[in-house]
Every structure is written in C-alpha cells, then in structure tokens.
Design an enzyme around this catalytic site. Sequence first.
Site, PDB file in Angstrom:
ATOM      1  N   GLU A 216       1.191   8.707  -1.825  1.00  0.00           N
ATOM      2  CA  GLU A 216       1.622   8.101  -3.094  1.00  0.00           C
ATOM      3  C   GLU A 216       1.904   9.164  -4.149  1.00  0.00           C
ATOM      4  O   GLU A 216       2.364   8.867  -5.239  1.00  0.00           O
ATOM      5  CB  GLU A 216       0.530   7.180  -3.641  1.00  0.00           C
TER       6      GLU A 216
ATOM      7  N   ARG B 179      -7.319  -0.761   2.903  1.00  0.00           N
ATOM      8  CA  ARG B 179      -7.334   0.338   1.936  1.00  0.00           C
ATOM      9  C   ARG B 179      -8.619   0.231   1.119  1.00  0.00           C
ATOM     10  O   ARG B 179      -8.919  -0.840   0.581  1.00  0.00           O
ATOM     11  CB  ARG B 179      -6.133   0.226   0.996  1.00  0.00           C
TER      12      ARG B 179
ATOM     13  N   HIS C   5       3.008  -5.167 -10.784  1.00  0.00           N
ATOM     14  CA  HIS C   5       2.091  -6.148 -10.190  1.00  0.00           C
ATOM     15  C   HIS C   5       2.660  -7.554 -10.239  1.00  0.00           C
ATOM     16  O   HIS C   5       2.378  -8.365  -9.371  1.00  0.00           O
ATOM     17  CB  HIS C   5       0.724  -6.068 -10.855  1.00  0.00           C
TER      18      HIS C   5
ATOM     19  N   ARG D 120       5.303   2.507 -13.646  1.00  0.00           N
ATOM     20  CA  ARG D 120       5.763   1.332 -12.909  1.00  0.00           C
ATOM     21  C   ARG D 120       5.635   0.038 -13.699  1.00  0.00           C
ATOM     22  O   ARG D 120       6.179  -0.996 -13.298  1.00  0.00           O
ATOM     23  CB  ARG D 120       5.033   1.222 -11.558  1.00  0.00           C
TER      24      ARG D 120
ATOM     25  N   CYS E  21       3.976   0.829   3.147  1.00  0.00           N
ATOM     26  CA  CYS E  21       3.344  -0.416   2.682  1.00  0.00           C
ATOM     27  C   CYS E  21       3.683  -0.692   1.224  1.00  0.00           C
ATOM     28  O   CYS E  21       3.192  -1.644   0.641  1.00  0.00           O
ATOM     29  CB  CYS E  21       1.838  -0.369   2.884  1.00  0.00           C
TER      30      CYS E  21
ATOM     31  N   ARG F 285      -5.403  -4.870   0.160  1.00  0.00           N
ATOM     32  CA  ARG F 285      -5.755  -4.301  -1.155  1.00  0.00           C
ATOM     33  C   ARG F 285      -7.147  -4.817  -1.540  1.00  0.00           C
ATOM     34  O   ARG F 285      -7.262  -5.882  -2.142  1.00  0.00           O
ATOM     35  CB  ARG F 285      -4.749  -4.743  -2.211  1.00  0.00           C
TER      36      ARG F 285
ATOM     37  N   ASN G 107       5.471   2.523  -4.145  1.00  0.00           N
ATOM     38  CA  ASN G 107       5.440   2.109  -5.560  1.00  0.00           C
ATOM     39  C   ASN G 107       4.931   3.264  -6.423  1.00  0.00           C
ATOM     40  O   ASN G 107       5.553   3.662  -7.403  1.00  0.00           O
ATOM     41  CB  ASN G 107       4.517   0.907  -5.766  1.00  0.00           C
ATOM     42  N   ASP G 108       3.764   3.787  -6.040  1.00  0.00           N
ATOM     43  CA  ASP G 108       3.233   4.905  -6.810  1.00  0.00           C
ATOM     44  C   ASP G 108       4.006   6.178  -6.537  1.00  0.00           C
ATOM     45  O   ASP G 108       4.180   7.011  -7.422  1.00  0.00           O
ATOM     46  CB  ASP G 108       1.740   5.103  -6.509  1.00  0.00           C
TER      47      ASP G 108
HETATM   48  C1  PEP Z   1       1.963   1.651  -3.587  1.00  0.00           C
HETATM   49  O1  PEP Z   1       1.674   2.352  -4.571  1.00  0.00           O
HETATM   50  O2  PEP Z   1       3.085   1.651  -3.057  1.00  0.00           O
HETATM   51  C2  PEP Z   1       0.958   0.758  -2.997  1.00  0.00           C
HETATM   52  C3  PEP Z   1       1.198   0.104  -1.892  1.00  0.00           C
HETATM   53  O3  PEP Z   1      -0.201   0.587  -3.689  1.00  0.00           O
HETATM   54  P1  PEP Z   1      -0.337  -0.359  -4.994  1.00  0.00           P
HETATM   55  O4  PEP Z   1       0.953  -1.066  -5.202  1.00  0.00           O
HETATM   56  O5  PEP Z   1      -1.460  -1.291  -4.735  1.00  0.00           O
HETATM   57  O6  PEP Z   1      -0.647   0.658  -6.047  1.00  0.00           O
HETATM   58 MG    MG Z   2      -0.418   2.574  -5.047  1.00  0.00          MG
END
Ligand code: PEP
Ligand code: MG
EC number: 2.7.3.9
Length: 580
Positions: free
Chosen positions: A439, A349, A210, A473, A510, A312, A462-463
């Site tokens: 994800e 989302r 984050h 992460r 994304c 988000r 990311n996930d």
């Molecule tokens: C992701 O997981 O790639 C995503 C875009 O969602 P977030 O980063 O908000 O978990």
């Molecule tokens: Mg995510």
Amino acid sequence: MYGDGTYDIHPRRPEPPHQPETGEMETTLRGVGVSHGVAIGEVRHMGTAVLEPPAKQIPADEAPREQGRARQAVEAVAADLIARGNLAGGEAQHVLEAQAMMAQDPELMADVERRITVGSTAERAVYDAFAAYRALLANAGEYLAGRVADLDDVRNRIVARLLGVPMPGVPDSDEPYVLIARDLAPADTALLDPTLVLGFVTEEGGPTSHSAILARALGVPAVVALPGAGELAEGTVVAVDGSTGDVFVDPSAEKRAELTRAAEARKAALAASSGPGATSDGHKVPLLANVGGPADVPAAVEAGAEGVGLFRTEFLFLDDSEKAPSEEKQVEAYRKVLEAFPEGRVVVRVLDAGADKPLAFLTPADEPNPALGVRGLRTLLDHPEVLRTQLTALAKAVEGLPVYLEVMAPMVADRTDAKAFADACRAAGLQAKFGAMVEIPSAALRARSILQEVEFLSLGTNDLAQYTFAADRQVGAVSRLQDPWQPALLDLVAASAEAAKAEGKSCGVCGEAAADPLLACVLTGLGVTSLSMGAASIPYVRATLAKHTLAQCERAAAAARATDSAEEARVAAQAVLSGE
Ligand code: PEP
Ligand code: MG
C-alpha cells in the site's frame, strides 16, 4: 459502454464533471459512479457536525423558558438514544445507553441552567457546558479520554434539537431512502440499517473512499464526488445511476421505467455468468470477496466468490471505543467467516487502525498528519498485545477447519516491517501463510526484499494510489489522482507482480481497482494472481474476464502502461480488449 454494452466500466468518470443539466422535466446532476445499479427513492441527509451556536445574551425574564427548552431537549435526546439502543441490541446498546446517561448527568444539567441564568441561550449554554466537561474528560487519562467522541455526539444531538436542524449521524427513518452525505467514515455507518439504504450519493470521496467501498459491500448503487448533493431538499425523489454517475432529480415516470429496465437487463445478463474466474483461454484468476465480517459472507457466497481476499477485521473493533474485542468474540467472528469457505482461501487482514479509521484507544489524537502517522501495522507494533490477541484468536478459529487461512498486515513499508509481522505470527503459533499488503510505494519498489520474509503480497491499490499521488482518498477534489488507471500506479502493480513471480509467490489485488471489470483484465495482464472485491462486483469481473485471452490482457496492460494519463490508459486498454 463497453463491448456489447452490458458491462459498464467501473468507476465511470463524469463528462464534463459536475455540470447540472436541466431538461424540461428534471435536473440531472453528475458525479462519479462507483457502485452499479439504479436506486430510486427519497433523499435523507446524513446529519453533519452541528455549528457553534452564536453567543448572544438573553433578557433575564427569558431564562426560565430557555431552561425548560434545555431540559426538554436533553430528555428527548436521552429517550431517543435509549430507543435506538433497544433497536440495535448488543454492544451498540451499551454505548447508546451510556450516552443517554451522559445527556442526563445532573451536574452537567446544573451547569447548563446556571449558564442560562447569567444570559446564555439554551443552545449556547449546552454547547459551553459540554465543552467544559469535555476538557475535563480529555485530560483525565486514557479511559475517559476515549469517551470524548461519545460526549461530542450527545452535545451535537442536543444542540441540533434546540436549533431545529437535522440530527447528526444516520437519518432516523423507517422507510427506505437514498442517503446523502458529505462523505462516510466506517464509524458513521456502524448503525446504518442496510435494509433501509437504497443507495448513496456523497459530495466528497473518490472511487476508493469508504463510501464507495461500503456501497459495493452492501451492493447498493452509489455516486461520489458530487458537490451539489448537499443542497437536495430532504424528501426530494432522486434516481441514482451508479454506473454512469448520473443523479436525476424528480425523475419522470418514463425516466424511472427506462432506468429500471436497463438495470434489470444488466442483472439478467450477469446472472448467466458463473464458475471460477478465468480468462477465455483458461488462465485461472481466483475471484475473491472483500468482507467486513460474517454479515457480508452470504452475499459473497451467493456471488460465487472462491474465498475471501480481504477480511477487514477493523469492523469488529468499532463497537467499543475503549478496548479491543475479547479473544472469544474474535474467535467467533473469524470462525463464521472461515467456515463459509470450506477448502477455499480466506485472507484475513489484521487490524488496520489509524488515519481515516481511527480507534480512540489506539490512535494518537494529536498527529499533525494521521495518514502519514501511526496507522496499520505501525499501530499494532506499538500495541503488540492487540496483535497477539488477534493472531491467537485466528489460530483458535481455524483449528479443525479445512480452509486455507492466510493472514496479512496492512501498511507494510519495508522488510523490517514484514519480518516483525511474520515473527509475531510465528510466535502466536499460527498455522497459516503470512503476507504483506503493498500500500506504500516503498513496498512495491522493494517487493522482492519484503518477499524474503513473507509468502504472498496483496496490493491495496486504494492506499497505494493515495500515497503514490499524495492525494487523500477522502477528498473529492483530488479524485482525478485517485484513479487506479493512473499509469504510475499500474507500474507499481507490475513491479510487485514481477517480484512475486520471480520469487515463485503470489500477488493479488484487494483494492477497489479489482472491482473495475476492464481494469481487472489489465491487472491480470500485469501478472496479478487473484482479484478480490466487494461481492456485488464479482459477476461483472467474471463475465468480462471470461471474454478475453491472457495474451489480450497482457497487450491491454502494455498499452495502458504506455500512456500518460488514466483516461488514455483506459481508452488504450479498451481498444485492445474490444479488438479495435
Ligand atoms: C487498500 O488500501 O487498497 C485496501 C484494500 O485497504 P483499505 O481500503 O481498507 O484501506
Ligand atoms: Mg488500505
């Protein structure tokens, strides 16, 4: 450096990692650069959790003095919370005023004084009295249990004041600063004043943490996974190079001038790029922005985003720890974002709560492994009223607007999940395309089956990286595995894009992978149909994409997938794209 040296690869890994170098004038620390640009300023630390004060006995004659210290600390913390509330206004003010009242609770104070009378120090008495009160609250039903985090924050503030250590949370500063933190969670940053933060350096976190996402959203330079950062003294001047991952401690005047010149040259080169995203031979790849709410829209519009690829919505839920925002409040926020892109595309989302984004009133407090627990869509299926309100608010917000609204669910695991979400959207009468985020590896592997229920896919890399590599992460130590260049992750991207193509549907990215200009070319070559990223990255991606043909991107993608590591994949793609 890549190509003509103008566009840095993003994120950049340190070589060798984390080794301090000492020159004659300054020390250089190296982490992972995750958000471009140079920030020069004084260091301010994000206060960390306060340690438990030692349980030592004091002589009876010291009790009155300790009681006075405790009262003073409580009053000062309450006054500070009220002053911050006045500054923040809105919902945040209510939360901070409620916290000030907790600090001044007469029964709590009486308990603190009693504990001091029987031999506790002021800090230990505060710590223990709050612990007793906390246990009462935690067992007193959902509403009061939701206040526990606020109570802990008040306790930490009072104890920090008594111990003379920095306050937990966002630094108190009127001057711009470089924020140093262990890592940043969305809740930590709700009160962050973006006009004061010049850049971030964190000890933990990887390219998808984050901290990295927030830095890109704010358009400030950031370096993560730098273990020595916590030891930098408060007030030390640093120069943070978010492209290379270098942090120069006490930089010389020449170094500052050199870094500033390089950053300005890069900005000027990027300003020359404009228009819709496309390869040099005209293959269109819409470049969309990731936003957390209306406040992020101006930067997205300024960067030339063709719409929003990821809104988000959980940021709207951070103001109140007890309940979801009202339907009216949600309609207002959604409409502001939708209005900004007339005729454009906005992908919203629905709430992604849980794991690293817990919400006290929704997220179970006792999960042994929250990342594998009730989060994302699972939370919403357990609380259908929250999903219903969100979808109804979206249906109202889009009424009469020419925008193309798309709504997607986070953390879709299989076709059953996708169907449940699509059913909820239909039941709310929502006129929009419904989609699923990919994800979880299962969703990539069975993308065609999911696409029987929804109209588009969006890869949350990311996930997807976190779950593919079993690498949290938020943990800097495993950031190697969080690298979106990992060939296994590219395989899952390819599987999803191929499935979408076979079904005649779209598949965007994304996650933060889309913000890396070189990787954006590879993703295009893998067949993804749009790229969504923090606004600050759009010009970098646009400029790089515009220099290569689709066929080159496809060759780079194939070369990257043919390797066995993220590093090799990056080198192989770079060789193809620079024509070596
Ligand atoms: C992701 O997981 O790639 C995503 C875009 O969602 P977030 O980063 O908000 O978990
Ligand atoms: Mg995510």
